[in-house]
Design an enzyme around this catalytic site. Structure first.
Site, short mmCIF file in Angstrom:
data_model
loop_
_atom_site.label_atom_id
_atom_site.label_comp_id
_atom_site.label_asym_id
_atom_site.label_seq_id
_atom_site.Cartn_x
_atom_site.Cartn_y
_atom_site.Cartn_z
N VAL A 58 -11.39 9.46 58.03
CA VAL A 58 -11.71 10.40 59.09
C VAL A 58 -12.94 9.90 59.85
O VAL A 58 -13.96 9.56 59.25
CB VAL A 58 -11.98 11.81 58.53
CG1 VAL A 58 -12.25 12.79 59.67
CG2 VAL A 58 -10.79 12.29 57.70
N GLY A 79 -10.28 9.15 52.06
CA GLY A 79 -9.50 9.56 50.90
C GLY A 79 -8.45 8.54 50.57
O GLY A 79 -8.43 7.43 51.11
N ASP A 86 -2.87 22.35 47.90
CA ASP A 86 -4.02 21.50 47.55
C ASP A 86 -5.31 22.15 48.01
O ASP A 86 -6.17 21.52 48.62
CB ASP A 86 -3.87 20.11 48.19
CG ASP A 86 -4.83 19.08 47.56
OD1 ASP A 86 -5.28 19.33 46.41
OD2 ASP A 86 -5.13 18.07 48.19
N GLY A 132 -15.54 10.41 56.41
CA GLY A 132 -14.82 10.75 55.19
C GLY A 132 -13.70 9.78 54.94
O GLY A 132 -13.14 9.19 55.87
N LYS A 174 -8.34 11.77 62.10
CA LYS A 174 -7.86 11.42 60.77
C LYS A 174 -6.80 10.33 60.92
O LYS A 174 -5.71 10.57 61.42
CB LYS A 174 -7.27 12.64 60.08
CG LYS A 174 -6.73 12.39 58.67
CD LYS A 174 -6.24 13.70 58.08
CE LYS A 174 -5.69 13.51 56.67
NZ LYS A 174 -5.24 14.79 56.09
#
Length: 1008
Positions: A730, A725, A847, A723, A745
């Site tokens: 990650v 962002g 969030d 992942g 992360k």
């Protein structure tokens, strides 16, 4: 007389004044005198009976407004009643703000001479009587700020002389009736804060007499009608928070008399005409914040010489800011935050020079505008009346001009998250009205100026994450109103000034961590009796922990770890019964673990890497191995079995024993030692072979290095990337000497806000323990092999990915069944219930979205990513004034208006997620346009009893037996109603999360 309390999205105080004056004029001109109270001639009996009926439906009169309404007085002498002198008929009924409760009698429609009806700001309920349409002489009708429901009566068109109609802040539904356009004299129409739908009707443009049209905070949807260009006399137009889409009709700019235009918090797109300043020269207020407007901000706005309020926050305006503000001599507030003005020009901040002529300027909000460059010294020439200056989250560099000290009117200064260098100018001490100063995350160096102590009114000061050095100034002891101080992550040295610790006003937070402070902890720390959060960790403090620390009886969070403290924990700490987290790890503390820690309501306790000895308690926090750590204390024994510690030696009982020969005693002891040694060796070998290490068992306190994470992820290889962002990547990996997968992360520290996100997640890690919250195993803050800063978080690996993937990826076809979805919603709601109602302080996630909800092997949901979390009442609250507030589609509408982040915002996000889980449609799906949203999509289906038309049919099967199908449909409808209740636009009307959990459990029970 107000139709409603003025807000930023309603008409101006000038309008209220004019409206009040006109009503008073109308009242005076329709009333020559009142009937003498000595007369008992009731005049027109119809009016008398109508008033009696009015009173009979009032169920509560807290101020006695109707006490005079009895037979002792003529009804024309009753409080609130006005009569004409000649005809003795009721011409006015005025009972504003009297706290009256009940319903409005339809017999009021019999007051045929009534010209003014003012019942605003009471608690009238039920529907507005359609009999009011008989009042053909009525000129002013104000029913605002009550609890009227139902629709607007269509026959109000019978009030042919009506000039002012105010129905704001009620619970009216449906659409605006077309008959309203038949009122030929209507000048003021105020319908704010209701639940009106069906779009803003185009026929309103036919009311050419209108001077004020105020419709904000209604879920109308659709677009702004082009027919609004027909208004000939319109001066004020308010359409904020109406869920409007499309562009602003060009015809609006033909309303040359317009002086107030507010279209805030919609989804309007397009750009503004370059000639807007010439087309609307009389503008005094232009509010377009929280839309999707783009393009250049027209320079012609400088022609709006009467402009006082200019609010363009949260749009996508771009290009160089070239407005000549010097012509706007009456400007009071300029808010341009969260736009894209920056570019490649070297003089991006040149416009500051043109503000020097704006002598009435009170607010200048320019946060997150992509500005890059040096701040010109002309900043000091701004208005002495300026109270708020926000330049945070830009790319401003160079020295902070010393002229900043000229802005003596400032109460709020935000320069955080920029690239300022050099020293903080001592002239900042001239800002003696300053109450709120955020200068964190810059590159300020040198000492904190001693003159800063002149800010005697300051209540929040954040200078953290800079390169400040030298001692903490003694002058900080002059901050008699200081509530929160954050100096962490600098290079400060010297002792902690006792003057700072004697500030009784310090009630929220004191953070001095991650510096080079040395010496002892002054005994004056005990004077912080009302402080909630104290962090002095990662310094070089030494000596004994003072017993006076026990005087900090309000502390919930205490971090003194990673210092050089020695001796024992003082017994006086037993008085700190409110502690939620205590970290004293990595010191040189000794003696036994105090038993009083057993009775504390601790959620996290870290005693690791000290020199404690003796028996480990087993009660309170010590009853759960995941909530405390004792690693690195080699002299401990006992405690929970899973700790793997040796048993404590039993105390010898004092009994008379028969003497054994010395040689026999020696032989027994030697044999016992040999046997015990052998047994312990075998057990130790077996444990090493069959069980994970202690650091694995107590994974929360596992220590990892950059090298370990590098190996675990195979050099952070692309193959292990799971992942990515905006602020992190990650990776999947396996830690050395462990068999489980973990998720690592890695923060992109070059991205603005990444460091703050890391800090918040670490704070959350210390604060939360719940099975539906994603577990962070440890954190890593160090430097990599190239000497760069490196920060990472190690999470428990979730093999089934995110909820977003299950809802929207074909890889998970056929997807989750209904029972699984309900269980996931219960998991998430339970996690929020824990954060909102069980954590101290309360935690707001800020969030919540499907991509932040991860599923384990058993499809149990875990809420993660606390990078934007807010800890109410702690120092993290200092960082909540600006910046990103959630994700589009899931963030509640009030965040776009600049409201503080609250638990009701999380509830809104949960409501949207619930609707997405059941429908399978994202709130940003392409079908949601032209006024249609996920909320309204589901709402219309429920109204039409068409639940099965909106559910995710690919996974939710209701086609079984008829009885089962009916039960499933009922459960689906109940679930969707919860989602709608949670995601309403009005925070106070949203469902409580604890009630959500309760209702979802009922629904699950019905399905099983």
């Amino acid at each position: 007389m107000n139709l409603r309390q003025p807000t930023c999205s309603s008409f101006s105080s000038l309008t209220v004044f004019l409206f009040s004056s006109l009503v008073i004029f109308l009242t005076i001109t329709t009333t020559n005198a009142t009937i003498s109270s000595s007369s008992y001639d009731y005049g027109n009996e119809t009016d008398h009976l109508a008033l009696v009926s009015f009173k009979s439906l009032i169920t509560h009169d807290p101020y006695g407004a109707l006490n005079s309404w009895n037979t002792s007085f003529h009804f024309c002498d009753w409080i609130g009643v006005t009569c004409g002198k000649q005809h003795e008929r009721v011409t006015g009924l005025q009972l504003i703000s009297q706290g009256l409760e009940g319903s409005l009698s339809p017999h009021v429609g019999n007051l045929s001479f009534l010209r003014v009806l003012l019942l605003g700001n009471n608690s009238f309920q039920k529907t507005i009587p359609h009999e009011l349409g008989r009042l053909f002489r009525l000129r002013v009708l104000n029913l605002s700020r009550n609890k009227f429901n139902g629709v607007i009566p269509t026959n109000l068109s019978g009030c042919s002389n009506l000039e002012m109609l105010g129905l704001a802040a009620n619970e009216l539904v449906g659409s605006i009736p077309k008959e309203i356009s038949f009122l030929p004299k209507l000048t003021f129409l105020v319908l704010d804060e209701n639940h009106l739908t069906g779009g803003v009707p185009s026929f309103l443009g036919n009311i050419t007499s209108l001077e004020l049209l105020s419709l904000p905070v209604n879920p109308f949807g659709e677009t702004i009608p082009d027919t609004f260009g027909h208004f000939k006399s319109l001066k004020e137009l308010y359409l904020g928070v109406c869920n409007l889409t499309g562009s602003i009709p060009h015809s609006i700019y033909n309303l040359s008399l317009l002086n107030r235009l507010s279209l805030t918090e919609n989804q309007l797109t397009g750009s503004l005409p370059l000639a807007i300043g010439e087309m609307l020269p009389d503008l005094t207020g232009l509010q377009l914040r929280n839309n999707q407007l783009s393009g250049l901000l027209p320079p012609s706005i400088s022609n709006c010489s009467k402009l006082r309020t200019f609010d363009m926050n949260n749009n996508s305006f771009s290009g160089k800011l070239t407005i000549d503000f010097s012509k706007l001599t009456d400007i009071f507030s300029i808010s341009l935050g969260n736009n894209l003005f920056g570019g490649s020009e070297t003089d991006q901040m040149k416009f500051i020079d043109s503000l020097n002529n704006c002598s009435k300027l009170d607010r200048l909000i320019l946060y997150n505008c992509n500005f890059e460059g040096e701040l010109p010294s002309s900043i000091g020439n701004l208005s002495k009346q300026l109270t708020s200056l926000n330049l945070g989250v830009n790319r401003l560099y160079g020295y902070l001009p010393s002229s900043i000290g000229n802005l003596v009117g400032l109460t709020r200064l935000v320069l955080a998250i920029n690239r300022f260098t050099g020293t903080i100018p001592s002239s900042i001490g001239k800002l003696q009205n300053l109450q709120f100063a955020l200068l964190y995350e810059n590159q300020f160096s040198g000492p904190i100026p001693d003159a800063i102590g002149n800010l005697s009114r300051i209540n929040r000061l954040a200078l953290d994450s800079n390169k400040l050095e030298g001692p903490i100034p003694l002058s900080l002891g002059n901050f008699y109103h200081l509530e929160a101080l954050d100096l962490h992550n600098n290079k400060l040295s010297g002792n902690i000034p006792k003057q700072l610790l004697q500030l009784s006003s310090l009630t929220i937070a004191l953070d001095l961590s991650q510096n080079n402070i040395f010496g002892s902890l002054p005994s004056e720390v005990g004077d912080l009796k009302n402080l909630i959060f104290l962090n002095i960790s990662h310094n070089n403090l030494s000596g004994d922990i003072p017993s006076s620390l026990g005087g900090c009886t309000s502390l919930s969070y205490l971090y003194i770890n990673d210092n050089l403290f020695q001796g024992m924990l003082p017994a006086s700490l037993r008085s700190m019964r409110g502690l939620v987290e205590l970290d004293i790890s990595h010191n040189n503390l000794s003696c036994q673990i105090p038993q009083f820690l057993e009775v504390f309501s601790l959620q996290a306790l870290d005693l690791s890497f000290n020199d404690f000895e003796g028996e480990v308690p087993v009660k309170g926090v010590f009853a759960n191995a995941s909530e405390f750590s004792i690693a690195g204390n080699m002299k401990l024994c006992g405690g929970l079995v899973e700790l793997g510690l040796p048993k404590c030696k039993a105390k010898e009982k004092k009994k008379r024993r028969r003497r054994f020969p010395v040689f026999a005693i020696i032989l027994i002891i030697a044999s016992t030692v040999l046997v015990v040694t052998c047994v312990l060796y075998v057990l130790f070998k077996k444990k090493r072979k069959d069980q994970p290490s202690q650091s694995s068992t107590h994974e929360r306190f596992l220590k990892v290095s950059y090298d370990q994470l590098l190996k675990a992820t195979d050099g952070f290889s692309e193959a292990n990337l799971i992942g990515k962002g905006g602020t992190s990547s990650v990776y999947k990996g396996v830690l050395e000497n462990d068999v489980r997968f973990v998720a690592v992360k890695v923060l992109h520290l070059q991205t603005q806000g990444a460091h703050k996100n890391f800090i918040r997640e670490c704070e959350a890690w210390r604060s939360i323990r719940h099975r539906n919250l994603l577990k962070i195993i440890t954190s890593c803050s160090t430097v990599d092999f190239q000497g760069n800063d490196f920060k990472a978080l190690v999470y428990e690996f979730m093999p089934n990915g995110s909820l977003h993937d299950w809802l929207h990826s074909s890889a998970h076809a056929p997807g989750l069944n209904l029972l699984q979805r309900i269980n996931i919603l219960i998991n998430v709601a339970s996690a929020l219930d824990y954060l909102h109602n069980s954590c101290v302080p309360t935690i707001v996630h800020c969030d919540l979205k499907p991509s932040n909800i991860l599923l384990d092997d058993d499809i149990v949901a875990h809420v993660g990513d606390f990078g934007l979390a807010r800890f109410l009442g702690t120092s993290s609250d200092l960082n909540s004034s600006y910046g990103v507030k959630g994700t589009i589609g899931y963030a509640p509408p009030e965040y776009g208006l600049g409201s503080e982040m609250t638990i009701s915002g999380d509830v809104y996000s949960f409501g949207i997620i619930l609707l997405e889980v059941i429908t399978g449609k994202s709130p940003t799906d392409d079908i949601f346009n032209e006024g249609l949203s996920l909320h309204s999509f589901v709402s219309m289906a429920l109204l039409d009893h068409a639940v099965t038309d909106v559910i995710d049919k690919d996974a939710i099967n209701v086609k079984s037996t008829k009885a089962n199908a009916n039960k499933v449909e009922e459960c689906l409808a109940s679930t969707l109603k919860i989602g709608l209740s949670c995601s309403t636009d009005f925070p106070t009307q949203r469902m409580k999360i604890e009630n959500v959990v309760h209702e979802l459990h009922h629904i699950r029970d019905a399905l099983q």
